[in-house]
Write an enzyme that holds these catalytic residues in place. Structure first.
Site, PDB file in Angstrom:
ATOM      1  N   ARG A  15      59.956  41.687  40.588  1.00 52.32           N
ATOM      2  CA  ARG A  15      59.712  43.108  40.823  1.00 52.32           C
ATOM      3  C   ARG A  15      60.421  43.544  42.107  1.00 52.32           C
ATOM      4  O   ARG A  15      60.838  42.715  42.917  1.00 52.32           O
ATOM      5  CB  ARG A  15      58.210  43.381  40.936  1.00 52.32           C
ATOM      6  CG  ARG A  15      57.441  43.270  39.642  1.00 52.32           C
ATOM      7  CD  ARG A  15      55.940  43.386  39.858  1.00 52.32           C
ATOM      8  NE  ARG A  15      55.397  42.231  40.576  1.00 52.32           N
ATOM      9  CZ  ARG A  15      54.120  42.099  40.931  1.00 52.32           C
ATOM     10  NH1 ARG A  15      53.259  43.063  40.654  1.00 52.32           N
ATOM     11  NH2 ARG A  15      53.709  41.022  41.563  1.00 52.32           N
ATOM     12  N   LYS A  74      55.124  42.227  47.129  1.00 55.62           N
ATOM     13  CA  LYS A  74      54.182  41.197  47.542  1.00 55.62           C
ATOM     14  C   LYS A  74      54.178  41.011  49.056  1.00 55.62           C
ATOM     15  O   LYS A  74      55.076  41.460  49.768  1.00 55.62           O
ATOM     16  CB  LYS A  74      54.508  39.866  46.850  1.00 55.62           C
ATOM     17  CG  LYS A  74      54.288  39.892  45.352  1.00 55.62           C
ATOM     18  CD  LYS A  74      52.855  40.221  44.969  1.00 55.62           C
ATOM     19  CE  LYS A  74      51.889  39.115  45.350  1.00 55.62           C
ATOM     20  NZ  LYS A  74      50.479  39.471  44.992  1.00 55.62           N
ATOM     21  N   TYR A  93      51.531  45.057  48.646  1.00 57.11           N
ATOM     22  CA  TYR A  93      50.290  44.316  48.412  1.00 57.11           C
ATOM     23  C   TYR A  93      50.139  43.278  49.516  1.00 57.11           C
ATOM     24  O   TYR A  93      51.103  42.607  49.884  1.00 57.11           O
ATOM     25  CB  TYR A  93      50.328  43.602  47.060  1.00 57.11           C
ATOM     26  CG  TYR A  93      50.187  44.513  45.868  1.00 57.11           C
ATOM     27  CD1 TYR A  93      49.011  45.229  45.649  1.00 57.11           C
ATOM     28  CD2 TYR A  93      51.223  44.661  44.950  1.00 57.11           C
ATOM     29  CE1 TYR A  93      48.879  46.071  44.550  1.00 57.11           C
ATOM     30  CE2 TYR A  93      51.102  45.489  43.853  1.00 57.11           C
ATOM     31  CZ  TYR A  93      49.924  46.196  43.656  1.00 57.11           C
ATOM     32  OH  TYR A  93      49.805  47.028  42.568  1.00 57.11           O
ATOM     33  N   HIS A  95      46.466  41.541  50.194  1.00 52.39           N
ATOM     34  CA  HIS A  95      45.374  40.619  49.835  1.00 52.39           C
ATOM     35  C   HIS A  95      45.021  39.712  51.010  1.00 52.39           C
ATOM     36  O   HIS A  95      45.005  38.485  50.902  1.00 52.39           O
ATOM     37  CB  HIS A  95      45.761  39.800  48.608  1.00 52.39           C
ATOM     38  CG  HIS A  95      45.990  40.622  47.372  1.00 52.39           C
ATOM     39  ND1 HIS A  95      44.968  41.253  46.694  1.00 52.39           N
ATOM     40  CD2 HIS A  95      47.124  40.931  46.711  1.00 52.39           C
ATOM     41  CE1 HIS A  95      45.464  41.909  45.650  1.00 52.39           C
ATOM     42  NE2 HIS A  95      46.767  41.740  45.643  1.00 52.39           N
ATOM     43  N   GLU A 117      46.502  47.515  47.542  1.00 61.12           N
ATOM     44  CA  GLU A 117      45.257  47.227  46.822  1.00 61.12           C
ATOM     45  C   GLU A 117      44.025  47.858  47.447  1.00 61.12           C
ATOM     46  O   GLU A 117      42.959  47.908  46.817  1.00 61.12           O
ATOM     47  CB  GLU A 117      45.047  45.713  46.675  1.00 61.12           C
ATOM     48  CG  GLU A 117      44.633  44.983  47.932  1.00 61.12           C
ATOM     49  CD  GLU A 117      45.806  44.562  48.808  1.00 61.12           C
ATOM     50  OE1 GLU A 117      45.574  43.865  49.806  1.00 61.12           O
ATOM     51  OE2 GLU A 117      46.950  44.946  48.484  1.00 61.12           O
ATOM     52  N   VAL A 179      41.000  44.821  34.810  1.00 62.76           N
ATOM     53  CA  VAL A 179      41.569  43.573  34.302  1.00 62.76           C
ATOM     54  C   VAL A 179      40.791  43.088  33.086  1.00 62.76           C
ATOM     55  O   VAL A 179      41.363  42.743  32.044  1.00 62.76           O
ATOM     56  CB  VAL A 179      41.575  42.488  35.396  1.00 62.76           C
ATOM     57  CG1 VAL A 179      41.931  41.124  34.803  1.00 62.76           C
ATOM     58  CG2 VAL A 179      42.570  42.839  36.494  1.00 62.76           C
ATOM     59  N   ASP A 198      29.380  41.217  33.152  1.00 64.16           N
ATOM     60  CA  ASP A 198      29.523  42.055  34.344  1.00 64.16           C
ATOM     61  C   ASP A 198      28.136  42.354  34.898  1.00 64.16           C
ATOM     62  O   ASP A 198      27.154  42.400  34.142  1.00 64.16           O
ATOM     63  CB  ASP A 198      30.254  43.362  34.008  1.00 64.16           C
ATOM     64  CG  ASP A 198      30.832  44.037  35.241  1.00 64.16           C
ATOM     65  OD1 ASP A 198      32.055  43.969  35.436  1.00 64.16           O
ATOM     66  OD2 ASP A 198      30.058  44.633  36.020  1.00 64.16           O
ATOM     67  N   SER A 220      25.858  39.687  33.840  1.00 67.56           N
ATOM     68  CA  SER A 220      26.443  38.491  34.452  1.00 67.56           C
ATOM     69  C   SER A 220      25.430  37.737  35.308  1.00 67.56           C
ATOM     70  O   SER A 220      25.509  37.729  36.534  1.00 67.56           O
ATOM     71  CB  SER A 220      27.667  38.869  35.286  1.00 67.56           C
ATOM     72  OG  SER A 220      28.300  37.719  35.778  1.00 67.56           O
ATOM     73  N   VAL A 239      37.284  39.162  38.324  1.00 67.87           N
ATOM     74  CA  VAL A 239      36.336  39.665  39.319  1.00 67.87           C
ATOM     75  C   VAL A 239      37.096  40.307  40.476  1.00 67.87           C
ATOM     76  O   VAL A 239      38.092  39.764  40.959  1.00 67.87           O
ATOM     77  CB  VAL A 239      35.453  38.517  39.850  1.00 67.87           C
ATOM     78  CG1 VAL A 239      34.513  39.019  40.938  1.00 67.87           C
ATOM     79  CG2 VAL A 239      34.677  37.885  38.703  1.00 67.87           C
ATOM     80  N   LEU A 240      36.619  41.452  40.922  1.00 69.08           N
ATOM     81  CA  LEU A 240      37.213  42.120  42.086  1.00 69.08           C
ATOM     82  C   LEU A 240      36.117  42.646  42.989  1.00 69.08           C
ATOM     83  O   LEU A 240      35.227  43.373  42.544  1.00 69.08           O
ATOM     84  CB  LEU A 240      38.106  43.292  41.651  1.00 69.08           C
ATOM     85  CG  LEU A 240      38.641  44.168  42.796  1.00 69.08           C
ATOM     86  CD1 LEU A 240      39.636  43.383  43.649  1.00 69.08           C
ATOM     87  CD2 LEU A 240      39.274  45.442  42.272  1.00 69.08           C
ATOM     88  N   ASP A 270      44.479  35.837  43.600  1.00 74.41           N
ATOM     89  CA  ASP A 270      45.078  36.403  44.816  1.00 74.41           C
ATOM     90  C   ASP A 270      44.018  36.860  45.815  1.00 74.41           C
ATOM     91  O   ASP A 270      44.340  37.180  46.962  1.00 74.41           O
ATOM     92  CB  ASP A 270      46.053  37.537  44.490  1.00 74.41           C
ATOM     93  CG  ASP A 270      45.439  38.638  43.644  1.00 74.41           C
ATOM     94  OD1 ASP A 270      44.212  38.623  43.424  1.00 74.41           O
ATOM     95  OD2 ASP A 270      46.189  39.523  43.193  1.00 74.41           O
ATOM     96  N   ASN A 300      50.931  36.271  41.147  1.00 71.03           N
ATOM     97  CA  ASN A 300      51.772  37.455  40.910  1.00 71.03           C
ATOM     98  C   ASN A 300      52.170  37.518  39.432  1.00 71.03           C
ATOM     99  O   ASN A 300      53.336  37.571  39.075  1.00 71.03           O
ATOM    100  CB  ASN A 300      53.012  37.445  41.811  1.00 71.03           C
ATOM    101  CG  ASN A 300      53.877  36.198  41.646  1.00 71.03           C
ATOM    102  OD1 ASN A 300      53.374  35.103  41.439  1.00 71.03           O
ATOM    103  ND2 ASN A 300      55.187  36.360  41.755  1.00 71.03           N
TER     104      ASN A 300
END
Length: 363
Positions: A15, A74, A93, A95, A117, A179, A198, A220, A239-240, A270, A300
């Protein structure tokens, strides 16, 4: 403003921070864009494409980084740390919750680091610059998972869609956000048996309106996770927790109880990952086998489809890039979502969620 677009250095990351179409918009706004030669080649953009859009092609990475604003995809790798400069703006990004070393170097450099993000619009965690890549990663998770379930790839030889007379494979998705939703969409399309777990009951209710009875929706809890994971052919970690490390939901002991040859694809890698046995891998060496289970941990994932991913990312990032170029750091004063993306500034760690991860770095 002078804007630099370096070639990405992460393993097989094809990218690029700005497409030729985005360069053209910035050039029309009176800015000078410097693109490292071949920066867009992996995504299908030639140096001539960038020249036609108004960019200057530069031969060295140093010439790209020595600009007021650097736009990447990235996070900077160790080989790029020495390019970080005080007074410079980095938009990419990051992270940081999963990378203490990078966090320390950003603080030491004095750079202004804004993370895609954590740019956040009003509402329930609306993340406009993370969403397009989450859509792609979710869809790829099942695509890759199906591939690594093939016996020749180390998997147990399960066809996710099954065939008449043979039951389909079971896909278990931890997390019902973007996601997880996109992973379910592809898995359902393949004909798999799908479960989503969830903790947000409202989100589960929304997912019911999307999938109806085609997806089993579960709260969950640890008991539900344990029962589902044991029977999964493909486990997708989706999961975020905004700005923080992902919680470990699947222990080493639970992985040992999975079917030999089953596959784990942890999109949360990530942010540290939600499976205890999973560690980051790369596009060059994407998988390893532990406890008889195939683990995929490429951080990635969208880099595998750079033509699509670059354009999808630019569709979302360009308005923010234009505002940063036009107004500099004053853009943070008038654009609250962009201001929430600020992670490091003036030798200080400023994002609240990342501060909680590294309290000793807060001054």
């Amino acid at each position: 403003m002078e804007i630099g677009v370096p070639k990405e250095t992460k393993d097989q990351e094809f990218r690029v921070g700005l497409s030729p179409a985005s360069v053209r918009v910035l050039q029309e706004n009176g800015h000078s864009i410097y693109v490292q030669t071949q920066a867009g080649s992996g995504a299908g953009f030639t140096d001539d494409d960038y020249r036609s859009a108004g960019a200057e092609i530069v031969p060295t990475v140093e010439a790209v980084w020595n600009r007021e604003l650097v736009v990447k995809v990235k996070e900077p790798l160790k080989s790029e740390y020495h390019f970080l400069q005080k007074g410079q703006i980095l938009f990419t990004y990051l992270h940081l919750a999963a990378d203490r070393q990078l966090t320390e170097h950003l603080i030491d450099s004095g750079i202004c680091a804004i993370a895609y993000e954590t740019v956040e619009q009003p509402g329930a965690n609306r993340l406009p610059l993370l969403t397009p890549m989450s859509i792609i990663a979710g869809r790829l998770a099942v695509q890759f998972g199906a591939r690594y379930l093939e016996r020749q790839q180390g998997g147990r030889g399960v066809l996710l869609g099954g065939v008449p007379g043979v039951k389909p494979g079971k896909v278990v998705i931890l997390g019902g956000g973007v996601v997880g939703t996109e992973a379910a969409r592809i898995a359902v399309g393949m004909g798999a048996a799908v479960q989503i777990l969830d903790v947000n009951v409202e989100r589960l209710s929304y997912l019911e309106t999307l999938f109806g009875s085609r997806v089993e929706l579960l709260y969950s809890s640890s008991a539900h996770i344990e029962a589902a994971v044991k029977e999964a052919d493909l486990l997708v970690g989706a999961v975020l927790v905004l700005g923080r490390k992902a919680p470990i939901l699947v222990s080493h002991e639970l992985v040992k109880q999975m079917h030999p040859g089953s596959v784990i694809v942890d999109v949360a890698v990530d942010q540290g990952g939600c499976v205890e046995t999973l560690h980051p891998t790369s596009h060059t060496n994407p998988t390893y086998i532990q406890e008889g289970v195939v683990h995929y941990g490429v951080p990635n994932m969208p880099g595998a489809v750079p033509w699509t991913a670059t354009q999808a990312l630019n569709n979302s990032t360009l308005p923010y890039v234009v505002q940063l170029a036009n107004q500099g750091l004053k853009a943070l004063e008038v654009n609250l979502p962009l201001a929430k993306g600020l992670n490091v500034q003036n030798h200080r760690l400023v994002h609240p969620a990342v501060q909680e991860v590294f309290p000793d770095l807060v001054n």
